[in-house]
Design an enzyme around this catalytic site. Sequence first.
Site, PDB file in Angstrom:
ATOM      1  CE  LYS A  66     -10.092   3.474  13.629  1.00 42.58           C
ATOM      2  NZ  LYS A  66      -9.297   4.262  12.682  1.00 42.58           N
ATOM      3  CE  LYS A  73      -5.903   1.344  11.751  1.00 44.48           C
ATOM      4  NZ  LYS A  73      -4.595   1.505  11.169  1.00 44.48           N
ATOM      5  N   GLY A  75       0.745  -1.225   0.012  1.00 41.27           N
ATOM      6  CA  GLY A  75       0.082  -0.054  -0.114  1.00 41.27           C
ATOM      7  C   GLY A  75       0.789   1.055  -0.011  1.00 41.27           C
TER       8      GLY A  75
END
Length: 333
Positions: free
Chosen positions: A194, A109, A11
Site C-alpha cells: 500500500k 510496513k 522505535g
Amino acid sequence: MENKLRFGVFGGGSWGTALVKMLSENLDNVGWYMRNEYAIRHLKKEKHNPNYLSSVEFDMDRLNLSHNINEIVSASDVLIFAIPSAFLESELKDLNISLKDKIVFSAIKGIVPESGEIVGEHFHDQYEIPFKNIGVITGPCHAEEVALERLSYLTIACADEEKAKAVADVLKSDYIRTKISDDIIGTEYAAMLKNIYAIASGIAHGLGYGDNFQSVLMSNAIREMKRFIDRVYKMKRNINNSAYLGDLLVTSYSIFSRNRMLGNMIGKGYTVKSAMMEMNMVAEGYYAAKSAHLLMDKLEKKSKTPIINAVYDVLYKEKNPKKVFAKLTEKLD
C-alpha cells in the site's frame, strides 16, 4: 493466554510513539527502546517525545525507557518493532540476546533490504523465531490520528490465535478497535504494497490528475495487490477487508501519509533524492518498490503489476513521471 505478558516497543518514531501510547493506557509498565538518548532525556523531563507526536503526554511511571536494545529485549516477552525496515538490521546489530523464545510482532510496513524479505519472514529465517511466535500489527491507522484519539482500527495477525488476541487486548481502547486475523503473510505484504500505491497516488496528484483518475488508480491498485499477494501466498482472504483495502485507501489519500507526500513532491518536479532529503521521516514505499519489482521480475509476473512497475521506473530508473504515468493510464481500466 493470560495477559501477564511484558511488552516492549522498539522505535522512537511516530508509529512507535503511537503504539506506546496505546499500550500504556492498558499496562502498568511498557518497555521502550529508543536509539536517541536526547529524546529519552527529554521524555523523562517533559513527558513527551520531542520529535514525533509531541502532543502526546505520557505517564512516566508506566514507561521503562532505554537506548540499550538488550535491556528492553531482556525485560519483555512480546517485542513490537516499529523501526523503519531499511534500518532494522543496523538497530539489531548490537543485540547479544537470543530472540528464539520471544514473541515478535512487526508494526513495520516494508521489506528488509539485507534479505529482501518481509519482516516476519526475516525474523523467522535470520533469528530462528517460529512462525507461531511472529505476528503483524497493521491498519488502517495513522499515528497522528492515534495522538488525536480519533477512532481508528487495527488488525492483529498471527498464526497463533491466542497470541493475536493477547496483543489485540492490550492495544484496544475507546478510540482503538481491534480485530484478529490468521493471514500473517498476506497482511504484511499488503502493509508493504500500500505504500507503493500511495507513492503512485501522490505522483498522480502532483502531476495534476484529478479525483476521477485517482478512483481508477485505487481500483486497479487493490486488484493488483490481490494478484501480487495470491502469487506469493495463496489462501482464502477477502481483499476488501480493512487490513487490505482500508489500509490502502487511508495511506493513499491521507494528508498524514508520508508515502503520498513523497510521490506528490516528485510529481511536482522534485528529484527523488531532493524529495527524500526534504522529508524528515522515512517513506517505506521507496524501498518496497524495489523489492516488490524484483520479486515479480523473479517470478516472471512483472506484467501483472503495472502500477508497481511505474513507481519503480520513476524512483530507480529516473524516468520522467509525466511520461511514465501517461503510459500507465493506457494499462488501467
